[in-house]
Design a protein around this motif. Structure first.
Motif, PDB file in Angstrom:
ATOM      1  N   GLU A  35       0.835  -1.198   0.000  1.00  0.00           N
ATOM      2  CA  GLU A  35       0.000   0.000   0.000  1.00  0.00           C
ATOM      3  C   GLU A  35       0.870   1.248   0.000  1.00  0.00           C
ATOM      4  OE1 GLU A  35      -4.316  -0.980   2.047  1.00  0.00           O
ATOM      5  OE2 GLU A  35      -3.097   0.565   2.942  1.00  0.00           O
ATOM      6  N   THR A  56      -9.824   6.552   7.244  1.00  0.00           N
ATOM      7  CA  THR A  56      -9.130   5.859   8.322  1.00  0.00           C
ATOM      8  C   THR A  56      -8.668   4.508   7.780  1.00  0.00           C
ATOM      9  OG1 THR A  56     -10.765   6.849   9.797  1.00  0.00           O
ATOM     10  CG2 THR A  56      -9.333   5.168  10.737  1.00  0.00           C
ATOM     11  N   CYS A  58      -4.873   1.757   7.459  1.00  0.00           N
ATOM     12  CA  CYS A  58      -3.415   1.688   7.588  1.00  0.00           C
ATOM     13  C   CYS A  58      -2.711   2.941   7.087  1.00  0.00           C
ATOM     14  CB  CYS A  58      -2.879   0.478   6.830  1.00  0.00           C
ATOM     15  SG  CYS A  58      -2.746  -0.980   7.887  1.00  0.00           S
ATOM     16  N   PHE A  80     -13.688   7.054   8.622  1.00  0.00           N
ATOM     17  CA  PHE A  80     -13.388   5.796   7.932  1.00  0.00           C
ATOM     18  C   PHE A  80     -14.174   5.654   6.620  1.00  0.00           C
ATOM     19  CE2 PHE A  80     -13.917   0.886   8.512  1.00  0.00           C
ATOM     20  CZ  PHE A  80     -13.001   0.645   7.516  1.00  0.00           C
ATOM     21  N   GLY A 115      -8.898   2.165   1.916  1.00  0.00           N
ATOM     22  CA  GLY A 115      -8.597   0.749   1.753  1.00  0.00           C
ATOM     23  C   GLY A 115      -9.788   0.024   1.153  1.00  0.00           C
ATOM     24  N   ASP A 116      -9.679  -1.292   1.055  1.00  0.00           N
ATOM     25  CA  ASP A 116     -10.793  -2.068   0.511  1.00  0.00           C
ATOM     26  C   ASP A 116     -11.981  -2.040   1.473  1.00  0.00           C
ATOM     27  OD1 ASP A 116      -8.597  -3.639   1.811  1.00  0.00           O
ATOM     28  OD2 ASP A 116     -10.183  -5.147   1.965  1.00  0.00           O
ATOM     29  N   GLY A 118     -12.731   0.434   3.568  1.00  0.00           N
ATOM     30  CA  GLY A 118     -13.280   1.791   3.468  1.00  0.00           C
ATOM     31  C   GLY A 118     -13.955   2.050   2.134  1.00  0.00           C
ATOM     32  N   ILE A 122     -17.908  -0.317   4.263  1.00  0.00           N
ATOM     33  CA  ILE A 122     -18.520   0.809   4.985  1.00  0.00           C
ATOM     34  C   ILE A 122     -18.571   2.095   4.155  1.00  0.00           C
ATOM     35  CG2 ILE A 122     -16.420   1.665   6.136  1.00  0.00           C
ATOM     36  CD1 ILE A 122     -18.127   1.736   8.768  1.00  0.00           C
TER      37      ILE A 122
HETATM   38  C1  LIG Z   1     -17.171   3.786  11.805  1.00  0.00           C
HETATM   39  C2  LIG Z   1     -15.947   3.011  12.064  1.00  0.00           C
HETATM   40  N1  LIG Z   1     -16.012   1.664  12.179  1.00  0.00           N
HETATM   41  C3  LIG Z   1     -14.907   0.955  12.410  1.00  0.00           C
HETATM   42  C4  LIG Z   1     -13.686   1.572  12.519  1.00  0.00           C
HETATM   43  C5  LIG Z   1     -12.483   0.743  12.795  1.00  0.00           C
HETATM   44  N2  LIG Z   1     -11.591   0.652  11.643  1.00  0.00           N
HETATM   45  C6  LIG Z   1     -10.644   1.561  11.399  1.00  0.00           C
HETATM   46  S1  LIG Z   1      -9.728   1.235  10.048  1.00  0.00           S
HETATM   47  C7  LIG Z   1     -10.591  -0.205   9.798  1.00  0.00           C
HETATM   48  C8  LIG Z   1     -10.251  -1.143   8.710  1.00  0.00           C
HETATM   49  C9  LIG Z   1      -9.572  -0.532   7.571  1.00  0.00           C
HETATM   50  O1  LIG Z   1      -9.557  -1.457   6.545  1.00  0.00           O
HETATM   51  P1  LIG Z   1      -9.289  -0.999   5.068  1.00  0.00           P
HETATM   52  O2  LIG Z   1     -10.233   0.074   4.689  1.00  0.00           O
HETATM   53  O3  LIG Z   1      -9.265  -2.187   4.209  1.00  0.00           O
HETATM   54  O4  LIG Z   1      -7.855  -0.304   5.158  1.00  0.00           O
HETATM   55  P2  LIG Z   1      -6.446  -0.992   5.531  1.00  0.00           P
HETATM   56  O5  LIG Z   1      -6.182  -0.707   6.965  1.00  0.00           O
HETATM   57  O6  LIG Z   1      -6.572  -2.456   5.252  1.00  0.00           O
HETATM   58  O7  LIG Z   1      -5.486  -0.311   4.639  1.00  0.00           O
HETATM   59  C10 LIG Z   1     -11.596  -0.366  10.740  1.00  0.00           C
HETATM   60  C11 LIG Z   1     -12.506  -1.519  10.783  1.00  0.00           C
HETATM   61  C12 LIG Z   1     -13.665   2.983  12.408  1.00  0.00           C
HETATM   62  N3  LIG Z   1     -12.532   3.691  12.523  1.00  0.00           N
HETATM   63  N4  LIG Z   1     -14.780   3.664  12.166  1.00  0.00           N
END
Ligand SMILES: Cc1ncc(C[n+]2csc(CCOP(=O)(O)OP(=O)(O)O)c2C)c(N)n1
Ligand code: SF4
Ligand SMILES: [Mg+2]
Lengths: 314, 391
Positions: A35, A56, A58, A80, A115-116, A118, A122
């Motif tokens: 990433e 939000t 990584c 997020f 991310g995937d 995001g 959601i």
């Molecule tokens: C409304 C809400 N729900 C849950 C979270 C917790 N949360 C933060 S980042 C994340 C996952 C991110 O996954 P992705 O979008 O795939 O990005 P990656 O970290 O894999 O790059 C979650 C579940 C949050 N910050 N806000």
């Protein structure tokens, strides 16, 4: 053919990208993070007249721990699930301020990134809204196929059979039991002018697609292959190799859809066995040959389907 | 120059946003807020307001778009109600913590379930701690005036916080009242162009909304608390300035025949207008009753309220929402807490009225004043009273 030749000559890659870096070193990504690699390369291409709205995840966590920042271009994080909406806002704000003569008029590339999780889960509603409204922006989904930031939980973009912390392989389960959601095609179904799959292991292709996305007005969607050595249980030094294997096995087809017309941009002459791709990754270690055969069959079906659509108006 | 016209309150609010020359309106429709955003989109479509109207796919995205536009330095407006406010809650918190001076009208409405499109204050009470300036309008003129003022305050560099202007759904949103409508020159003289403290700018790149590790997070919350509390000064100053420009005065706490009152009733929102009639009637009968209209809800006007309540023999507080399983009435609870430990605090009696649009006729006020009279005569305060509850 020229493009394919150049793709082989990695030695030129560092010279291919503009020198200036807008996502700078010192961030906290893990070793071999695909990433972070893709983020850096994409922003090297986009350059300084760019603003980013990040979800939000990584990439936000590793790059913006106050008072440090890895961003030397304007960057905003709100939450997020709303990167596409915040990017819509940034684009709209700039457009109106320029129109009303409150800030100087110039071309600024607005980027939404997530991310995937995001994007596919959601944030899908916000993305759909932004694509449908037609904002002039590039939305980039960095697909590492799980919620890595929160500890490798499955997303709807996690591939079939992958073991994650919420789709663990066990006696009664092979891991993820659903097939990966096809995000680029969902984006394309919005009728946006440009959709492309992007892979940092193919920098020539990446540069061309990002440049193309920047040159087009309206909503653009880039779906980025982003390996995660930590979540995939992959040796960090294989980060670039795995991206090439993903393309060579047909797992991550490389294409672009310009005004609804699909074109393959990197195409292996013959697909390598899926096993070559799965083997280096711990998340697939539990899969037996039958399951892999079933996965491969479906993979080839999907790949052929894609090839048949080449040149057609989708 | 001001023109006297009859207007629906929602249209008056939308016209005020137009007079303020907002750059962006991002909103999602919900009853009873709809007329505001419909009229704004008309103003944009007719070229009367040079703004982008962003027809978002949800309130969550409405507030998210607002964060993005405000971060670029665009004057930004949105409006919502009830379920919409609840849906955007997550981002409402973030907007203030990021010091983005968005103006939002909230057409107050009950929260589900059962679903109700009618007025009470459950929606806004659930947003008490979001860190915005929160103010209440009681009639069309106030809604119009406070909308103009809200931009001025939000964009004041000492404040740089978002502002919510609350007004009661249907009771105000859908009623036509005479208003004095200022012209653009008057508004421009009061409201300078928006000069943000910080903005997204490629020539001066900043990182907005970073991660707050434990080493820094408490300081950011403290700073937010400090700046919202300190906004009280700029609030009264800009309200005074509003009075100088437009001749209409507003205060964080307003009173009606309260100076020598032994019995005081505290209201927030449109009920104050009915309450004044009942106060007049009781005064004619020689009763020493008065009204306190709490206009500013955040930052809470501790000192101003203590001053007006001081000397009363009993205070009744009206609540239009229920803190279920808690202190019942959120406004009463706040006022009790504010006065706790003071040398003397009058007994405080809590009335819950007008939930989910239940009408609050003058009879209900008579009943409340009767009950307060009993307490003044030495009776017990007792539990919060749900006025007009069907047996
Ligand atoms: C409304 C809400 N729900 C849950 C979270 C917790 N949360 C933060 S980042 C994340 C996952 C991110 O996954 P992705 O979008 O795939 O990005 P990656 O970290 O894999 O790059 C979650 C579940 C949050 N910050 N806000
Ligand atoms: S967990 Fe994965 S995606 Fe996140 S920083 Fe580490 S390698 Fe990158
Ligand atoms: Mg992910």
């Amino acid at each position: 053919m020229a493009a394919r030749l150049q793709e082989g000559s990695n030695v030129f890659v560092s010279r291919l990208l503009p020198r200036d870096n807008w996502f700078v070193s010192g961030h906290r990504a893990c070793q071999g993070c695909g990433e972070a690699l893709a983020v850096r390369m994409i922003h090297q291409v986009l350059g300084r007249n760019t603003m980013v709205a990040s979800a939000t995840g990584c990439m936000e966590i590793i790059s913006s721990s106050y008072p440090d920042t890895a961003w030397s271009i304007p960057w905003i994080h709100v939450a997020f699930e709303n990167a596409a909406a915040v990017a819509s806002g940034v684009e709209t704000g700039l457009r109106m301020l320029m129109q009303k003569g409150k800030i100087p008029s110039r071309r600024i590339t607005v980027v939404g990134m997530a991310g995937d999780g995001g994007t596919a889960d959601i944030g899908l509603q916000a993305l759909s809204g932004a694509l449908e409204r037609g904002h002039d922006m590039i939305y980039v989904c960095y697909d590492n196929e799980a919620y890595m930031n929160t500890g490798i939980q499955r997303s709807s973009s996690t591939p079939y059979g992958a073991s994650t912390t919420t789709s663990p392989a066990g006696r009664q389960s092979i891991g993820q039991q659903t097939w990966k959601k096809n995000l680029p095609m969902i984006a394309a179904a919005h009728g946006v002018p440009y959709v492309a799959t992007v892979n940092p292991s193919y920098p020539m292709d990446l540069v061309r697609k990002v440049e193309r996305a920047r040159s087009i007005r309206g909503p653009k969607y880039l779906h980025v292959y982003a390996c995660c050595p930590t979540g995939w249980r992959l040796a960090p030094e294989l980060a670039v190799a795995i991206g090439r294997l993903a393309v060579q096995t047909g797992v991550f087809p490389m294409y672009e859809i310009v005004d609804g017309v699909l074109r393959m941009t990197v195409q292996p002459e013959k697909l390598r066995p899926l096993k070559d791709y799965l083997k280096p990754q711990g998340r697939f270690r539990h899969l037996d040959d039958d399951t892999i055969a079933r996965m491969e069959q479906r993979l080839h079906q999907e790949y052929q389907k894609l090839l048949r659509r080449e040149g057609l108006q989708l | 120059m001001e023109k006297r016209i009859g207007l629906e309150t929602s249209i008056a609010v939308a016209e005020a946003v137009g007079l303020c020359d907002a750059d962006v309106v991002a909103a999602y429709p919900i009853t009873p807020q709809t007329h505001i955003v419909e009229h704004l989109s008309e103003l944009v479509a007719d070229g009367k307001l040079e703004a982008a109207f962003v027809p978002v796919e949800s309130e969550h995205s409405a507030m998210s778009v607002c964060c993005g536009t405000a971060a670029t330095g665009a004057r930004t407006f949105t409006a919502t109600s009830s379920q919409g406010l609840a849906l955007m809650h997550e981002i409402v918190f973030i907007a203030s913590a990021m010091r983005l001076p968005i103006v939002m009208t909230v057409a107050n409405r009950a929260l589900s379930a059962p679903i109700s499109i009618w007025n009470d204050h459950s929606d806004i009470m659930a947003e008490r701690d979001v860190g915005w300036v929160q103010i209440f309008a009681e009639n069309a003129q106030e809604a119009l005036d406070l909308t103009i003022w809200a931009f001025r305050l939000a964009e004041d560099r000492r404040v740089s916080l978002p502002v919510m202007v609350n007004f009661d759904g249907f009771i105000l949103t859908h009623t036509i009242e005479p208003v004095l409508m200022p012209d653009r020159e008057m508004v421009q003289a009061f409201l300078p162009p928006f000069q943000p403290l910080q903005r997204l700018d490629v020539d001066n790149p900043i990182t907005m909304g970073p991660v707050g590790i434990p080493d820094i997070y408490p300081e950011t919350r403290y700073a937010h608390q400090q700046v919202l509390a300190a906004a009280y000064g700029p609030i009264t100053e800009t309200l005074e300035e509003f009075a100088r420009h437009f001749g209409r005065s507003y205060y964080p706490v307003e009173t009606y025949r309260a100076d020598d009152a032994e019995i005081l009733l505290v209201t927030m929102g449109a009920l104050g207008q009915t309450a004044m009639e009942v106060v007049d009637a009781r005064r004619r009968r020689g009763e020493k009753v008065g009204l306190v209209r709490l206009r500013l809800w955040r930052p809470f006007p501790f000192a101003a309220l203590a001053r007006v309540l001081d000397g009363a023999r009993v205070v009744g507080v009206i609540d239009r929402a229920v803190s279920v399983g808690g202190p019942v009435g959120p406004v009463a609870s706040e006022i009790k807490a504010a006065g706790y430990g003071a040398s003397r605090q009058p007994p405080i009696m809590n009335f819950i009225v007008g939930l989910g649009g239940r009408d609050v006729p003058t009879d209900d006020f008579e009943l409340m004043f009767d009950r307060l009279g009993q307490v003044a005569a030495g009776g017990r305060v007792g539990e919060p009273v749900f006025v007009g509850l069907r047996e």
